[in-house]
Design a protein around this motif. Sequence first.
Motif, PDB file in Angstrom:
ATOM      1  N   GLY A 218      53.446  25.832 -88.967  1.00  0.00           N
ATOM      2  CA  GLY A 218      54.049  26.473 -87.806  1.00  0.00           C
ATOM      3  C   GLY A 218      53.049  27.303 -87.019  1.00  0.00           C
ATOM      4  O   GLY A 218      51.851  27.346 -87.300  1.00  0.00           O
ATOM      5  N   ASN A 219      53.580  27.964 -86.015  1.00  0.00           N
ATOM      6  CA  ASN A 219      52.773  28.780 -85.123  1.00  0.00           C
ATOM      7  C   ASN A 219      52.277  30.033 -85.853  1.00  0.00           C
ATOM      8  O   ASN A 219      53.075  30.807 -86.379  1.00  0.00           O
ATOM      9  N   PRO A 220      50.944  30.278 -85.910  1.00  0.00           N
ATOM     10  CA  PRO A 220      50.440  31.432 -86.659  1.00  0.00           C
ATOM     11  C   PRO A 220      50.909  32.764 -86.099  1.00  0.00           C
ATOM     12  O   PRO A 220      51.092  33.731 -86.844  1.00  0.00           O
ATOM     13  N   ILE A 221      51.097  32.858 -84.768  1.00  0.00           N
ATOM     14  CA  ILE A 221      51.568  34.116 -84.181  1.00  0.00           C
ATOM     15  C   ILE A 221      53.010  34.393 -84.601  1.00  0.00           C
ATOM     16  O   ILE A 221      53.374  35.511 -84.973  1.00  0.00           O
ATOM     17  N   LEU A 222      53.844  33.328 -84.580  1.00  0.00           N
ATOM     18  CA  LEU A 222      55.222  33.506 -85.027  1.00  0.00           C
ATOM     19  C   LEU A 222      55.277  33.841 -86.511  1.00  0.00           C
ATOM     20  O   LEU A 222      56.102  34.652 -86.949  1.00  0.00           O
ATOM     21  N   ASN A 223      54.373  33.228 -87.298  1.00  0.00           N
ATOM     22  CA  ASN A 223      54.303  33.556 -88.718  1.00  0.00           C
ATOM     23  C   ASN A 223      53.940  35.011 -88.924  1.00  0.00           C
ATOM     24  O   ASN A 223      54.491  35.703 -89.782  1.00  0.00           O
ATOM     25  N   LEU A 224      52.984  35.486 -88.113  1.00  0.00           N
ATOM     26  CA  LEU A 224      52.544  36.877 -88.213  1.00  0.00           C
ATOM     27  C   LEU A 224      53.702  37.828 -87.975  1.00  0.00           C
ATOM     28  O   LEU A 224      53.979  38.717 -88.788  1.00  0.00           O
ATOM     29  N   TYR A 225      54.417  37.655 -86.885  1.00  0.00           N
ATOM     30  CA  TYR A 225      55.511  38.570 -86.581  1.00  0.00           C
ATOM     31  C   TYR A 225      56.720  38.323 -87.484  1.00  0.00           C
ATOM     32  O   TYR A 225      57.518  39.232 -87.713  1.00  0.00           O
ATOM     33  N   GLY A 226      56.816  37.116 -88.018  1.00  0.00           N
ATOM     34  CA  GLY A 226      57.841  36.868 -89.025  1.00  0.00           C
ATOM     35  C   GLY A 226      57.572  37.677 -90.289  1.00  0.00           C
ATOM     36  O   GLY A 226      58.493  38.243 -90.894  1.00  0.00           O
ATOM     37  N   ASP A 227      56.290  37.755 -90.691  1.00  0.00           N
ATOM     38  CA  ASP A 227      55.921  38.577 -91.837  1.00  0.00           C
ATOM     39  C   ASP A 227      56.254  40.043 -91.592  1.00  0.00           C
ATOM     40  O   ASP A 227      56.757  40.745 -92.470  1.00  0.00           O
ATOM     41  N   LEU A 228      55.943  40.514 -90.395  1.00  0.00           N
ATOM     42  CA  LEU A 228      56.218  41.911 -90.078  1.00  0.00           C
ATOM     43  C   LEU A 228      57.713  42.203 -90.128  1.00  0.00           C
ATOM     44  O   LEU A 228      58.149  43.214 -90.694  1.00  0.00           O
ATOM     45  N   TRP A 229      58.501  41.319 -89.536  1.00  0.00           N
ATOM     46  CA  TRP A 229      59.954  41.509 -89.535  1.00  0.00           C
ATOM     47  C   TRP A 229      60.498  41.461 -90.960  1.00  0.00           C
ATOM     48  O   TRP A 229      61.434  42.184 -91.303  1.00  0.00           O
ATOM     49  N   SER A 230      59.894  40.612 -91.802  1.00  0.00           N
ATOM     50  CA  SER A 230      60.399  40.462 -93.160  1.00  0.00           C
ATOM     51  C   SER A 230      60.277  41.740 -93.978  1.00  0.00           C
ATOM     52  O   SER A 230      61.061  41.965 -94.903  1.00  0.00           O
ATOM     53  N   THR A 231      59.307  42.603 -93.658  1.00  0.00           N
ATOM     54  CA  THR A 231      59.185  43.853 -94.414  1.00  0.00           C
ATOM     55  C   THR A 231      60.414  44.740 -94.237  1.00  0.00           C
ATOM     56  O   THR A 231      60.741  45.539 -95.114  1.00  0.00           O
ATOM     57  N   VAL A 364      57.407  41.920-105.957  1.00  0.00           N
ATOM     58  CA  VAL A 364      58.427  41.327-106.819  1.00  0.00           C
ATOM     59  C   VAL A 364      59.342  40.393-106.024  1.00  0.00           C
ATOM     60  O   VAL A 364      59.969  39.491-106.570  1.00  0.00           O
ATOM     61  N   ILE A 365      59.404  40.590-104.694  1.00  0.00           N
ATOM     62  CA  ILE A 365      60.200  39.695-103.844  1.00  0.00           C
ATOM     63  C   ILE A 365      59.429  38.430-103.494  1.00  0.00           C
ATOM     64  O   ILE A 365      59.918  37.317-103.644  1.00  0.00           O
ATOM     65  N   THR A 366      58.194  38.606-103.040  1.00  0.00           N
ATOM     66  CA  THR A 366      57.430  37.476-102.489  1.00  0.00           C
ATOM     67  C   THR A 366      56.512  36.809-103.506  1.00  0.00           C
ATOM     68  O   THR A 366      56.074  35.673-103.298  1.00  0.00           O
ATOM     69  N   GLY A 367      56.151  37.539-104.566  1.00  0.00           N
ATOM     70  CA  GLY A 367      55.196  37.004-105.526  1.00  0.00           C
ATOM     71  C   GLY A 367      53.755  37.121-105.064  1.00  0.00           C
ATOM     72  O   GLY A 367      52.865  36.512-105.666  1.00  0.00           O
ATOM     73  N   LYS A 368      53.502  37.898-104.016  1.00  0.00           N
ATOM     74  CA  LYS A 368      52.130  38.074-103.529  1.00  0.00           C
ATOM     75  C   LYS A 368      51.966  39.484-102.980  1.00  0.00           C
ATOM     76  O   LYS A 368      52.950  40.205-102.777  1.00  0.00           O
ATOM     77  N   ARG A 369      50.705  39.874-102.759  1.00  0.00           N
ATOM     78  CA  ARG A 369      50.402  41.194-102.224  1.00  0.00           C
ATOM     79  C   ARG A 369      50.230  41.105-100.718  1.00  0.00           C
ATOM     80  O   ARG A 369      49.412  40.342-100.219  1.00  0.00           O
ATOM     81  N   ARG A 370      51.025  41.907 -99.986  1.00  0.00           N
ATOM     82  CA  ARG A 370      50.941  41.934 -98.517  1.00  0.00           C
ATOM     83  C   ARG A 370      50.716  43.368 -98.042  1.00  0.00           C
ATOM     84  O   ARG A 370      51.322  43.823 -97.085  1.00  0.00           O
ATOM     85  N   ASP A 371      49.808  44.071 -98.726  1.00  0.00           N
ATOM     86  CA  ASP A 371      49.583  45.484 -98.412  1.00  0.00           C
ATOM     87  C   ASP A 371      49.127  45.671 -96.969  1.00  0.00           C
ATOM     88  O   ASP A 371      49.496  46.652 -96.317  1.00  0.00           O
ATOM     89  N   GLY A 372      48.289  44.753 -96.471  1.00  0.00           N
ATOM     90  CA  GLY A 372      47.804  44.877 -95.102  1.00  0.00           C
ATOM     91  C   GLY A 372      48.922  44.743 -94.084  1.00  0.00           C
ATOM     92  O   GLY A 372      48.969  45.467 -93.084  1.00  0.00           O
ATOM     93  N   THR A 373      49.828  43.807 -94.329  1.00  0.00           N
ATOM     94  CA  THR A 373      50.959  43.620 -93.420  1.00  0.00           C
ATOM     95  C   THR A 373      51.837  44.869 -93.391  1.00  0.00           C
ATOM     96  O   THR A 373      52.250  45.339 -92.322  1.00  0.00           O
ATOM     97  N   ILE A 374      52.121  45.422 -94.583  1.00  0.00           N
ATOM     98  CA  ILE A 374      52.935  46.637 -94.654  1.00  0.00           C
ATOM     99  C   ILE A 374      52.208  47.799 -93.981  1.00  0.00           C
ATOM    100  O   ILE A 374      52.821  48.592 -93.257  1.00  0.00           O
ATOM    101  N   ALA A 375      50.889  47.891 -94.190  1.00  0.00           N
ATOM    102  CA  ALA A 375      50.111  48.958 -93.548  1.00  0.00           C
ATOM    103  C   ALA A 375      50.131  48.808 -92.029  1.00  0.00           C
ATOM    104  O   ALA A 375      50.175  49.803 -91.297  1.00  0.00           O
ATOM    105  N   GLY A 376      50.081  47.554 -91.550  1.00  0.00           N
ATOM    106  CA  GLY A 376      50.154  47.331 -90.110  1.00  0.00           C
ATOM    107  C   GLY A 376      51.459  47.836 -89.526  1.00  0.00           C
ATOM    108  O   GLY A 376      51.480  48.452 -88.453  1.00  0.00           O
ATOM    109  N   VAL A 377      52.560  47.577 -90.224  1.00  0.00           N
ATOM    110  CA  VAL A 377      53.863  48.077 -89.781  1.00  0.00           C
ATOM    111  C   VAL A 377      53.870  49.600 -89.782  1.00  0.00           C
ATOM    112  O   VAL A 377      54.316  50.243 -88.827  1.00  0.00           O
ATOM    113  N   MET A 378      53.349  50.191 -90.862  1.00  0.00           N
ATOM    114  CA  MET A 378      53.351  51.643 -90.986  1.00  0.00           C
ATOM    115  C   MET A 378      52.543  52.308 -89.881  1.00  0.00           C
ATOM    116  O   MET A 378      52.981  53.291 -89.270  1.00  0.00           O
TER     117      MET A 378
END
Length: 496
Positions: A218-231, A364-378
Amino acid sequence: MKARRITPFTYVSYGATDILGAGAVGVTGAWLLYFYTTFCGLTAIEAATIFAVARVVDAIASPLIGFISDNFGGTAIGRRFGRRRSFLLISVFLLPCFALMWVSGQSFWYYLLTYIFFDFVYAAVLIPYETLASEMTSDYKQKAKFAGARLLFGQAASLLAGVLPGRIVDFMGKDDANTFLYLGLIFSGLFMIAVLLTWSQSWERDRTGEPPEAPRRGNPILNLYGDLWSTLKIRTFRIHLGMYLSGYIAMDVFNAVFAYFVVFALGSSMVLASNLLGTVAFGQFFGVMAAISLCLTLQPAPTYRLAIVLCGAGITSLLAIYLVKPSDLNWWLYGAIALAGLGRGGLAYIPWNLYNYMGDIDEVITGKRRDGTIAGVMTFVRKAAQALAVMSVGAVLEWSGFAAKAATQSQATNFVIVCVLIGGTLTLMVTGFAVSTGLSLNNKTHAVLSSVVSRLKAGESEFSESDKQTVERLTGWTFSALWGRGPLNRSTRWTR
């Protein structure tokens, strides 16, 4: 790979970069609107527009930086200096741009561009920095100490941001705009030293043996903002953001309007406003130290509510002082401000202490570390909150008839200043108090979470009902949907 030893100097070196994190926020939050409208000839609306435009840019920049830092380890620079730490090293040489914001007599466009550029550099440091505690340790108490170290440095920077302008004014005179230029130069130097120290003494988790992440369709930009929304679909993260926003926007509103309150509503001086802001930061310093201990005994949510009560009492006292105007006004002000500062220490520390565990809950939800994504939101939320507060204050001041560069303001304008300072901050803190009642994260529930993650990594599939319920309450998801089995989308079932 053997875990590296964490020493007191490690905590100090890590915490140093919050001189940038809190120092820049403290200086800009307390003085930038005042500088724009008093020394640069901008109207309150023009000043508010600068913050608004910067937030639109930041809505793209901060999430992108978080996403890139999560994936930067595959580059040559990332392999050499670290996927997070590379950003710190590169940004050190760009931090003097902070001083450029404080040059008087320039155009609206100059102030807009210099603010946006520094905002970008700030994000390029803070987003990777906010992930380092989780990179350096997984221990609950060590993470709490890392959070405490950064907040202590942050409060020291806030103290300096409060008192330094007054000292420079005493030396140069109250009408010299270069007061703020010297302030910017001093802080630029401190920012560079602090970030370089953190870079030199930090490290990142050994990722040897971790499976490579599968390519995403899929579209990487949509994936990016999808990750952000998922937090935002993580229950504890939503509660954490509610507490964070309530407390920090309350402090931002207070900081943005306090100088106006002292100078115009009370008819005093900028020097007194500076000294009082320094007293707030001094109180916050001790408030942070108290909160570090209380978070490990009383736990985060009750400590947060206690901090709100203390801060609210101090702010309510300011209203009484304004109405009564006692003869020994200054002493009453210092007492009220010290009490508010003590409570603000807890409001400042607790959300950032909680933040260090958000990556664990997400894992525990995703099975991976997304610290950067969470930090970006913060980081985006933090800067958006401050900008919203300053923009709102600017817009309300303009609406009330505030006169730029005037020595006094109308009675109506002074009344509005008081209403914003008292009513605005108290309303936000009451909201945070209510939100905190839903928080279940503490040292015991985190221990259960860590145990479940370790067992899931080992391939276990049988867990007690008690463990399941604990993790479900932390995540907001049914246990069967955890560990990557239920993608973060509308088709996955939530528990609440």
